[in-house]
Scaffold this motif. Structure first.
Motif, PDB file in Angstrom:
ATOM      1  N   GLU A  48      11.278  -6.550 -18.742  1.00  0.00           N
ATOM      2  CA  GLU A  48       9.926  -6.933 -18.316  1.00  0.00           C
ATOM      3  C   GLU A  48       9.090  -7.504 -19.461  1.00  0.00           C
ATOM      4  N   ASN A  49       9.123  -6.853 -20.636  1.00  0.00           N
ATOM      5  CA  ASN A  49       8.235  -7.288 -21.707  1.00  0.00           C
ATOM      6  C   ASN A  49       8.802  -8.455 -22.514  1.00  0.00           C
ATOM      7  N   ARG A  50      10.043  -8.858 -22.229  1.00  0.00           N
ATOM      8  CA  ARG A  50      10.677 -10.025 -22.840  1.00  0.00           C
ATOM      9  C   ARG A  50      10.604  -9.967 -24.365  1.00  0.00           C
ATOM     10  N   LEU A  51       9.948 -10.913 -25.022  1.00  0.00           N
ATOM     11  CA  LEU A  51       9.924 -10.955 -26.480  1.00  0.00           C
ATOM     12  C   LEU A  51       8.861 -10.047 -27.090  1.00  0.00           C
ATOM     13  N   ARG A  52       7.863  -9.687 -26.315  1.00  0.00           N
ATOM     14  CA  ARG A  52       6.787  -8.847 -26.858  1.00  0.00           C
ATOM     15  C   ARG A  52       7.325  -7.461 -27.191  1.00  0.00           C
ATOM     16  N   GLY A  53       7.027  -7.016 -28.364  1.00  0.00           N
ATOM     17  CA  GLY A  53       7.429  -5.675 -28.762  1.00  0.00           C
ATOM     18  C   GLY A  53       8.847  -5.592 -29.305  1.00  0.00           C
ATOM     19  N   MET A  54       9.553  -6.713 -29.406  1.00  0.00           N
ATOM     20  CA  MET A  54      10.900  -6.680 -29.983  1.00  0.00           C
ATOM     21  C   MET A  54      10.810  -6.550 -31.492  1.00  0.00           C
ATOM     22  N   SER A  55      11.641  -5.688 -32.045  1.00  0.00           N
ATOM     23  CA  SER A  55      11.695  -5.541 -33.495  1.00  0.00           C
ATOM     24  C   SER A  55      12.578  -6.647 -34.075  1.00  0.00           C
ATOM     25  N   GLN A  56      12.577  -6.764 -35.386  1.00  0.00           N
ATOM     26  CA  GLN A  56      13.403  -7.771 -36.039  1.00  0.00           C
ATOM     27  C   GLN A  56      14.887  -7.510 -35.792  1.00  0.00           C
ATOM     28  N   GLU A  57      15.279  -6.236 -35.696  1.00  0.00           N
ATOM     29  CA  GLU A  57      16.680  -5.890 -35.426  1.00  0.00           C
ATOM     30  C   GLU A  57      17.081  -6.332 -34.017  1.00  0.00           C
ATOM     31  N   GLN A  58      16.175  -6.145 -33.047  1.00  0.00           N
ATOM     32  CA  GLN A  58      16.462  -6.558 -31.674  1.00  0.00           C
ATOM     33  C   GLN A  58      16.556  -8.081 -31.570  1.00  0.00           C
ATOM     34  N   ILE A  59      15.734  -8.782 -32.313  1.00  0.00           N
ATOM     35  CA  ILE A  59      15.802 -10.244 -32.306  1.00  0.00           C
ATOM     36  C   ILE A  59      17.111 -10.696 -32.953  1.00  0.00           C
ATOM     37  N   LYS A  60      17.533 -10.011 -34.007  1.00  0.00           N
ATOM     38  CA  LYS A  60      18.806 -10.335 -34.637  1.00  0.00           C
ATOM     39  C   LYS A  60      19.962 -10.092 -33.664  1.00  0.00           C
ATOM     40  N   GLU A  61      19.899  -8.985 -32.898  1.00  0.00           N
ATOM     41  CA  GLU A  61      20.918  -8.702 -31.889  1.00  0.00           C
ATOM     42  C   GLU A  61      20.929  -9.783 -30.806  1.00  0.00           C
ATOM     43  N   LEU A  62      19.750 -10.287 -30.487  1.00  0.00           N
ATOM     44  CA  LEU A  62      19.626 -11.336 -29.485  1.00  0.00           C
ATOM     45  C   LEU A  62      20.442 -12.563 -29.888  1.00  0.00           C
ATOM     46  N   TRP A  63      20.382 -12.928 -31.152  1.00  0.00           N
ATOM     47  CA  TRP A  63      21.106 -14.108 -31.632  1.00  0.00           C
ATOM     48  C   TRP A  63      22.599 -13.835 -31.778  1.00  0.00           C
ATOM     49  N   GLU A  64      22.994 -12.559 -31.818  1.00  0.00           N
ATOM     50  CA  GLU A  64      24.413 -12.217 -31.934  1.00  0.00           C
ATOM     51  C   GLU A  64      25.009 -11.825 -30.608  1.00  0.00           C
ATOM     52  N   TYR A  65      24.212 -11.836 -29.541  1.00  0.00           N
ATOM     53  CA  TYR A  65      24.665 -11.389 -28.219  1.00  0.00           C
ATOM     54  C   TYR A  65      25.736 -12.309 -27.663  1.00  0.00           C
ATOM     55  N   LYS A  66      26.795 -11.745 -27.202  1.00  0.00           N
ATOM     56  CA  LYS A  66      27.856 -12.487 -26.519  1.00  0.00           C
ATOM     57  C   LYS A  66      28.098 -11.810 -25.174  1.00  0.00           C
ATOM     58  N   LYS A  67      28.508 -12.593 -24.215  1.00  0.00           N
ATOM     59  CA  LYS A  67      28.795 -12.033 -22.878  1.00  0.00           C
ATOM     60  C   LYS A  67      29.997 -11.114 -22.989  1.00  0.00           C
ATOM     61  N   ASP A 111      13.334 -18.176 -30.127  1.00  0.00           N
ATOM     62  CA  ASP A 111      13.763 -16.861 -29.646  1.00  0.00           C
ATOM     63  C   ASP A 111      13.693 -16.786 -28.124  1.00  0.00           C
ATOM     64  N   TYR A 112      12.680 -17.410 -27.543  1.00  0.00           N
ATOM     65  CA  TYR A 112      12.523 -17.405 -26.088  1.00  0.00           C
ATOM     66  C   TYR A 112      13.673 -18.154 -25.410  1.00  0.00           C
ATOM     67  N   ILE A 113      14.040 -19.298 -25.955  1.00  0.00           N
ATOM     68  CA  ILE A 113      15.153 -20.060 -25.388  1.00  0.00           C
ATOM     69  C   ILE A 113      16.453 -19.287 -25.550  1.00  0.00           C
ATOM     70  N   GLN A 114      16.635 -18.636 -26.699  1.00  0.00           N
ATOM     71  CA  GLN A 114      17.838 -17.834 -26.913  1.00  0.00           C
ATOM     72  C   GLN A 114      17.889 -16.652 -25.951  1.00  0.00           C
ATOM     73  N   LEU A 115      16.743 -16.010 -25.707  1.00  0.00           N
ATOM     74  CA  LEU A 115      16.675 -14.895 -24.755  1.00  0.00           C
ATOM     75  C   LEU A 115      17.055 -15.378 -23.356  1.00  0.00           C
ATOM     76  N   ASN A 116      16.556 -16.540 -22.958  1.00  0.00           N
ATOM     77  CA  ASN A 116      16.907 -17.104 -21.648  1.00  0.00           C
ATOM     78  C   ASN A 116      18.403 -17.363 -21.546  1.00  0.00           C
TER      79      ASN A 116
END
Length: 189
Positions: A168-187, A152-157
Motif C-alpha cells: 500500500e505505501n509503495r516507496l514511502r517509508g522504504m529504508s535504503q536496504e529495502q530499496i537495495k533489495e528492490l533493485w536485486e529482486y528477481k522473480k 525507484d518507482y519504475i523499478q518497483l513497478n
C-alpha cells in the motif's frame, strides 16, 4: 519583456512540468507540452483494459511493445534509461537531444503500437474501441532526488509485474536496504 509575458500563463505550479494523461481533461492540462533536452522525462502510456484483452503483459503484445520502444528510440535519438511494461500501462524514463525528436517519439510510439494491434489479423477480433485511454503523460524530472524517486518507482513497478507483492505505501517509508533489495529482486520460480 517578451519572455516575462510568458510567465503569466495560467498553469498550476504543481503541473508546471507535466502534460497529458488525465490533466488533459482539465483546463490546466491544455497548455503546450513542456519538454527539456537537459532533464530526463517520465513518460506514461495507459491503455484501455477493455480494448486489449490480456493486457500488455501478454507475450505477443509484450514483445511488440519492447520492439517498438527500441526501434523508435533509435530512430528518434531518444535514450531510454529505464522502462517497465505493466498490464495496463508503460513507464519510460527517457532523455532526448531535440524537442522535435521527442515530440515525434511521443506521437509515433503509441501510434505504431495501435496500428500494429489493429492490423494484426489474430488480434483484430480482440480490439474493442480505442487502444489508448489518455494522451501520453509526460513529466520533466527536476533534480537528482526526483530522478532517484522516478527510477525507484519504475523499478518497483517492474518488480510487481514480475510477481513481487503489492504494498500500500509503495516507496514511502522504504529504508535504503529495502530499496537495495528492490533493485536485486528477481522473480522466484
Amino acid at each position: 519583456m517578451k519572455q516575462q509575458s510568458f510567465l503569466s500563463a495560467k498553469t498550476n505550479w504543481k503541473h508546471h512540468h507535466c502534460h497529458g494523461g488525465e490533466l488533459r481533461k482539465e483546463a490546466k492540462g491544455r497548455t503546450a507540452r513542456p519538454l527539456s533536452t537537459k532533464d530526463p522525462i517520465h513518460l506514461v502510456l495507459k491503455i484501455n483494459k477493455s480494448a486489449v484483452t490480456g493486457g500488455l503483459r501478454n507475450p505477443h503484445i509484450f514483445r511488440l511493445m519492447n520492439v517498438l520502444i527500441k526501434r523508435y528510440a533509435l530512430k528518434f535519438f531518444v535514450k531510454v534509461e529505464q522502462y517497465s511494461i505493466q498490464n495496463d500501462h508503460v513507464h519510460l524514463l527517457i532523455r532526448g537531444t531535440r524537442r522535435s525528436k521527442l515530440q515525434s517519439f511521443f506521437r509515433v510510439l503509441p501510434g505504431q503500437f495501435a496500428q500494429n494491434m489493429t492490423d494484426t489479423p489474430n488480434e483484430r477480433s480482440e480490439i474493442k474501441g480505442k487502444i489508448w485511454k489518455h494522451r501520453p503523460f509526460t513529466r520533466i524530472v527536476k533534480g537528482f532526488k526526483g530522478y532517484q524517486i522516478v527510477r525507484d518507482y519504475i523499478q518497483l513497478n517492474e518488480c510487481e509485474a514480475n510477481g513481487r507483492p503489492y504494498s500500500e505505501n509503495r516507496l514511502r517509508g522504504m529504508s535504503q536496504e529495502q530499496i537495495k533489495e528492490l533493485w536485486e529482486y528477481k522473480k522466484k520460480p
